[in-house]
Every structure is written in structure tokens, then in C-alpha cells.
Design a protein around this motif. Structure first.
Motif, PDB file in Angstrom:
ATOM      1  N   LYS A   1       0.840  -1.206   0.000  1.00  0.00           N
ATOM      2  CA  LYS A   1       0.000   0.000   0.000  1.00  0.00           C
ATOM      3  C   LYS A   1       0.875   1.257   0.000  1.00  0.00           C
ATOM      4  O   LYS A   1       0.602   2.221  -0.728  1.00  0.00           O
ATOM      5  CB  LYS A   1      -0.933   0.002   1.205  1.00  0.00           C
TER       6      LYS A   1
ATOM      7  N   ARG B   1       2.257   1.805  -3.462  1.00  0.00           N
ATOM      8  CA  ARG B   1       1.271   2.319  -4.399  1.00  0.00           C
ATOM      9  C   ARG B   1       0.923   3.773  -4.102  1.00  0.00           C
ATOM     10  O   ARG B   1       0.662   4.565  -5.020  1.00  0.00           O
ATOM     11  CB  ARG B   1       0.039   1.424  -4.383  1.00  0.00           C
TER      12      ARG B   1
ATOM     13  N   ARG C   1       1.308   6.882  -6.773  1.00  0.00           N
ATOM     14  CA  ARG C   1       0.187   7.768  -7.124  1.00  0.00           C
ATOM     15  C   ARG C   1       0.624   9.228  -7.208  1.00  0.00           C
ATOM     16  O   ARG C   1      -0.024  10.039  -7.868  1.00  0.00           O
ATOM     17  CB  ARG C   1      -0.946   7.613  -6.105  1.00  0.00           C
TER      18      ARG C   1
ATOM     19  N   ASP D   1      -3.606   1.777 -12.413  1.00  0.00           N
ATOM     20  CA  ASP D   1      -2.926   0.536 -12.029  1.00  0.00           C
ATOM     21  C   ASP D   1      -2.238  -0.148 -13.194  1.00  0.00           C
ATOM     22  O   ASP D   1      -1.281  -0.903 -13.003  1.00  0.00           O
ATOM     23  CB  ASP D   1      -3.924  -0.434 -11.385  1.00  0.00           C
TER      24      ASP D   1
ATOM     25  N   ARG E   1       1.015   1.518 -12.714  1.00  0.00           N
ATOM     26  CA  ARG E   1       1.659   1.372 -11.401  1.00  0.00           C
ATOM     27  C   ARG E   1       2.071  -0.072 -11.104  1.00  0.00           C
ATOM     28  O   ARG E   1       3.162  -0.313 -10.577  1.00  0.00           O
ATOM     29  CB  ARG E   1       0.719   1.883 -10.303  1.00  0.00           C
ATOM     30  N   LEU E   2       1.224  -1.029 -11.420  1.00  0.00           N
ATOM     31  CA  LEU E   2       1.534  -2.418 -11.067  1.00  0.00           C
ATOM     32  C   LEU E   2       2.725  -2.988 -11.846  1.00  0.00           C
ATOM     33  O   LEU E   2       3.568  -3.661 -11.265  1.00  0.00           O
ATOM     34  CB  LEU E   2       0.291  -3.289 -11.224  1.00  0.00           C
TER      35      LEU E   2
ATOM     36  N   ILE F   1      -2.366  -8.770  -5.918  1.00  0.00           N
ATOM     37  CA  ILE F   1      -2.037  -7.682  -6.841  1.00  0.00           C
ATOM     38  C   ILE F   1      -2.393  -8.105  -8.275  1.00  0.00           C
ATOM     39  O   ILE F   1      -2.965  -7.333  -9.043  1.00  0.00           O
ATOM     40  CB  ILE F   1      -0.539  -7.319  -6.762  1.00  0.00           C
TER      41      ILE F   1
ATOM     42  N   GLU G   1      -6.009  -7.754  -9.030  1.00  0.00           N
ATOM     43  CA  GLU G   1      -6.359  -6.378  -9.366  1.00  0.00           C
ATOM     44  C   GLU G   1      -5.875  -6.029 -10.760  1.00  0.00           C
ATOM     45  O   GLU G   1      -6.533  -5.302 -11.503  1.00  0.00           O
ATOM     46  CB  GLU G   1      -5.761  -5.419  -8.339  1.00  0.00           C
ATOM     47  N   MET G   2      -4.696  -6.554 -11.107  1.00  0.00           N
ATOM     48  CA  MET G   2      -4.157  -6.325 -12.442  1.00  0.00           C
ATOM     49  C   MET G   2      -5.084  -6.930 -13.486  1.00  0.00           C
ATOM     50  O   MET G   2      -5.369  -6.318 -14.523  1.00  0.00           O
ATOM     51  CB  MET G   2      -2.774  -6.980 -12.527  1.00  0.00           C
TER      52      MET G   2
ATOM     53  N   ALA H   1      -8.152  -4.796 -13.829  1.00  0.00           N
ATOM     54  CA  ALA H   1      -7.868  -3.605 -14.630  1.00  0.00           C
ATOM     55  C   ALA H   1      -7.735  -3.969 -16.104  1.00  0.00           C
ATOM     56  O   ALA H   1      -8.199  -3.253 -16.981  1.00  0.00           O
ATOM     57  CB  ALA H   1      -6.592  -2.926 -14.134  1.00  0.00           C
TER      58      ALA H   1
END
Length: 506
Positions: A31, A34, A38, A46, A49-50, A173, A176-177, A180
Motif C-alpha cells: 500500500k 502504491r 500515485r 494501475d 503502477r503495477l 495484486i 487487481e491487475m 484492470a
């Protein structure tokens, strides 16, 4: 040198055990990372970012899990990443920051990593070079980049427990990737589906296992987890690592799958970055064949004309990716090999080239089971119905068992917040029985069709459950509308396939 304690007794030094990181601590670190990203103007969402976090995390994990471990085992070990490009030289040096640090990463570190190479096929230098060919630092602030590297540097990989915990966090992660990525037209296989397909493939140590469309590595990780406790020697474990094989076309998923496998204990993943259809077409020889294929190939799209043209001499004139992958998988299997593959409904009822490939499948392989998944398994990204096909290259198909997985009671479908759960496969797994499948019986969700009947029907495998009632007077209006929508979608799929088979401009 021995020493005495305060009471005059011989004191024994006990090595201090490194403190294990909890999942909460790792999640907190991620967290923080990330939050830092941001703030940087070069990263948007993301999908930026990822990957940024992943390549930095990869270098940190590679340093601890591969370089340091091999140094401890072999005093003559030569590091794959030399100074000043190794992690200790720039990752652990907190005062190296700002514009100077940014320039080093952009103009020295990343070009060096891309240029690594070795004549030894198993050398990690080749892996690193392939990974970093299209990796770029997207951050514009050298200070924020330093802060991000510091967070990653503080993540512990001191024990296998730490690595396992990090792998668990990393998988969250990746989820979430994948979420996205779904927004940009890509969607990945739900974990319960992967687990079921791996379990019903009854994997064995010593088998070569391939996913030719491996994405972020879900099938490969699940297969490895299924087998990793079985090796009884270093040689068997090394062979298992080599036998977990993947092919991935796109640079971002390739980086993610390499990171994923590294965190799960495979220090030199056997994954190549290539167009799998071309690769399998070029390597069509007995020594390249495998024992098991586990995959969810891309569907609903078309392959490049130049790729599709490579299949013309096989009589497979189509650009539909699902058909080309199915054909390639049949060719890639060893005699006696087995496959579990995800295919859309369009592949089940499609005619033309599709019927020709299904005829090949049933002639050369025993297509013993088709599991029909509930509507919306890939929701919210697509409503295309999907199926799981299980076949062995052991001779022609005599009969096919179908099993329909129903939606849970009271549910109309799935969503991002209410996905499918593994427990929904429990009844099917119990019905399946052992590897020999000798205890199967027909029930409200299971039925079988003779191969001769399938052939007479033009190789249509999109067969409805004969035990399901179809009393229109008692069916809810929403259900009837959904059926009409599905019919229209099926018609559109057929028209798209017809257009692709005719070619542009004909």
C-alpha cells in the motif's frame, strides 16, 4: 571463541532467527508503494503502477532468491547481474536518489539488463534480458522512485515463509491487475476454474506441463503447487521446475508470470515470450511435445493474417484464435498426453473449419468430458458462455460425457464482487470420481452422447441438458429474455466466424 556468562557457565550463542513478515505487514508495504506511485506524474492508473512495482520487485526477489542463494551454495558462483547493477549497489543504497538516480535507472540499469545474454539456454541472464526488453521506468521523479525502491528493499525474503506470504500478496495484486486488464478487453481465468481443471487432470511428477497462453501464470502456479511436495531429491525438483512450461505473447503478462513463478520458488522459470501459435507450428516435432496442456486461449478475436497463413497447408483456413489454439494443442500433445482447455460456446457449435478441427479432435483424441460452465463466468468483462473440454490423446472418441454446472440457488449470474467459488465444482468432482472415471452415472446435470451421434450432427457439441425442463409457461420472463440474448450472441459468433473464414474483401 567460547565465552562465560555472568554466572561463570559456558555460554552458547543461539542464532537470531529473522522475524517473519505477516501478510498484513506486506500488504501495508505494498500500500505504501502504491501511495508513492500515485504521486508521480508519469504513472496513470494501475495498468502503469503495477508493472512499475513488479519489475522492481522482480529484481529484489531475484537478488535474494537466486543470486544470494546460489552464492551460499557455491563459493565460485558468478552473479548474473554484475556490479554496479546488482541490487546491493543501487537498491540498498538509500542516499542514491534524485535526478542522478533517475538517470542511472533510465540510461544505465535498464539498458544493461536488456543487453544480458548467455549461450547457456538455462542461464538466468537470458531470462532477465527477455523480461526487460520492453520494460521502461515510467516514473518521472527520481526522489519518488528512490522512495519506492526503499519500500521494496525493506520487504523480507529471508525465509520460505516470507516468500510464500509475498507470493500470496502478489497474487492479490495480480487479481487487481487482471480486473484492470478486463477493462481493456483482456480477461483471465477465475482461480476456481483453474483449480478444478488442474485437479481433474491428475498430474504426475515427471510430466511436462504446458500453458501456451499462460498470461500471469495461474495454471502454471496451480500445477506447481499440486506437485511441489512430491520430489524426493534436488534432481527431481529441478526437473519439475523445467517441466512447468509456458508461452506468453505480450510483454506485460510475461513480466508478471516470471515474477509470479519466481515468488513461488521457481528461480529460472521455463517460460518463453513468443506468439504461441507460431512457436508451436515451428516446433512441430516429437521432442517438443508435452504430456499435459492446461490453458485458456484467447477467444472472440482474430489472429494476424500472416500467422493464420502458417496453417493453410494443414487445411485450417481461419483467423479465429480459439480454433487455431485447439488445432495446435492437439498437435503438441504426446501420444497418451492429456489436455484441459477453456473454449467458448461458439467453438462447440461452429461449423466449417471448426467442424473439421473437432473431427480431428475426436479422431485423434478421446474427448471424454465437456463441463458446461454457468452463464457469465467471466463477468463483468464478457457474457460469452464458456466450457471446459478434457481429452486424452489415447485413441478416437467413443462417447462424450457432459456435465452442466448450475448457478447457485437464488443467483442469476456472477459479478466482480460476487464471483464463482470453488465449492460450486464439488458435485461435479464427486461425480467425476477417480482418474479412471469408472463410477460416472447420468443425473439431472450429467448425460452422455455417443460419438456417432455427434458425427451425424455435423460435430455440434453445443448440446443442451436433456434432463432440464423447458416448460415455457412456468419459466420466469427474465430467463426467457436471457435465452433470446444468448441465441442472438450465438448467431453473431457464427456470422463472425463465417466472415473470418471467407477472408477480407470476399
Amino acid at each position: 571463541m567460547p565465552r562465560l556468562d555472568t554466572a561463570g557457565q559456558l555460554a552458547i550463542d543461539v542464532p537470531v532467527q529473522p522475524k517473519k513478515q505477516t501478510r498484513a505487514e506486506l500488504q501495508s508495504a505494498i500500500k505504501s508503494a502504491r501511495d508513492i506511485m500515485r504521486k508521480d506524474a508519469g504513472l496513470n492508473g494501475d495498468l502503469d503502477r503495477l508493472p512499475q512495482l513488479s519489475w522492481i520487485l522482480f529484481l529484489r526477489a531475484f537478488d535474494v532468491c537466486v543470486e544470494q542463494e546460489r552464492e551460499a551454495e557455491n563459493l565460485d558462483y558468478e552473479r548474473a547481474i554484475a556490479k554496479p547493477y546488482d541490487w546491493e549497489s543501487w537498491g540498498s543504497t538509500t542516499e542514491f536518489t534524485g535526478d542522478e538516480f533517475l538517470a542511472f535507472v533510465n540510461t544505465e540499469l535498464l539498458p544493461y539488463l536488456r543487453g544480458l545474454k548467455s549461450d547457456d539456454e538455462g542461464d538466468p541472464r537470458n531470462v532477465i534480458s527477455t523480461i526487460f526488453q520492453e520494460v521502461n521506468n515510467r516514473m518521472l521523479s527520481g526522489t519518488l522512485l528512490r522512495d519506492l525502491v526503499n519500500v521494496v528493499n525493506d520487504i523480507s525474503f529471508e525465509s520460505s515463509d516470507d516468500i510464500h506470504t509475498m507470493a500470496t500478496v502478489y497474487e492479490s495484486i495480480l487479481k487487481e491487475m487482471r480486473d484492470a486488464a478486463g477493462d481493456s478487453g483482456e480477461f483471465y481465468t477465475p482461480r476456481p476454474v483453474i483449480r478444478f481443471m488442474v485437479e481433474q487432470s491428475f498430474l504426475k511428477l515427471g510430466q511436462s506441463i504446458l500453458d501456451p497462453a499462460c498470461g500471469t501464470g495461474g495454471f502454471l502456479v496451480e500445477a506447481y503447487d499440486e506437485l511441489k511436495e512430491l520430489p524426493s531429491s534436488r534432481m527431481e525438483l529441478a526437473q519439475l521446475h523445467r517441466n512447468i512450461r509456458g508461452i506468453e505473447k505480450k510483454p506485460l503478462p510475461y513480466l508478471l508470470v516470471m515474477m509470479n513463478l519466481l515468488l513461488h520458488g521457481i528461480d529460472v522459470p521455463n517460460v518463453v515470450r513468443a506468439n504461441a501459435l507460431l512457436r508451436m507450428r515451428e516446433e512441430n516435432s516429437p521432442r517438443h511435445r508435452v504430456d499435459v496442456v492446461l490453458t485458456n486461449p484467447p477467444f472472440g478475436g482474430e489472429e494476424e493474417k500472416s500467422v493464420a497463413a502458417r496453417f493453410d497447408n494443414a487445411g485450417v483456413a481461419t483467423q479465429e484464435t480459439a480454433w487455431l489454439f485447439l488445432y495446435s494443442v492437439i498437435e503438441r500433445l504426446k501420444p497418451g498426453g492429456r489436455c484441459a482447455i477453456v473454449l467458448p460456446n461458439g467453438s462447440l457449435f461452429g461449423g466449417g473449419v471448426g467442424a473439421k478441427i473437432k473431427a480431428k479432435l475426436m479422431k485423434e483424441c478421446n474427448l471424454h468430458t465437456i463441463v458446461r460452465l454457468p452463464q457469465g463466468i467471466f463477468a463483468p468483462y464478457t457474457q460469452i458462455p464458456a466450457n471446459l473440454l478434457f481429452f486424452d490423446k489415447t485413441g478416437p472418441t467413443k462417447e462424450i460425457w457432459f456435465y452442466e454446472i448450475p448457478l447457485p440457488e437464488g443467483r442469476r449470474g456472477y459479478s466482480k464482487t460476487k464471483p464463482m467459488h470453488y465449492e460450486e465444482f464439488k458435485n461435479c468432482a464427486n461425480w467425476w470420481g477417480s482418474e479412471a472415471r469408472e463410477s460416472r452415472e447420468e443425473n439431472n446435470f450429467a448425460w452422455r452422447i455417443q460419438a456417432a451421434e455427434i458425427k451425424a450432427g455435423g460435430y455440434n457439441l453445443d448440446l443442451a441438458n436433456p434432463h432440464a425442463g423447458d416448460d415455457l409457461d412456468h419459466r420466469p420472463p427474465v430467463e426467457l429474455i436471457n435465452d433470446l440474448i444468448k441465441t442472438e450472441e450465438d448467431i453473431l459468433c457464427l456470422l463472425s466466424e463465417l466472415k473470418a473464414s471467407m477472408g477480407e474483401g470476399n
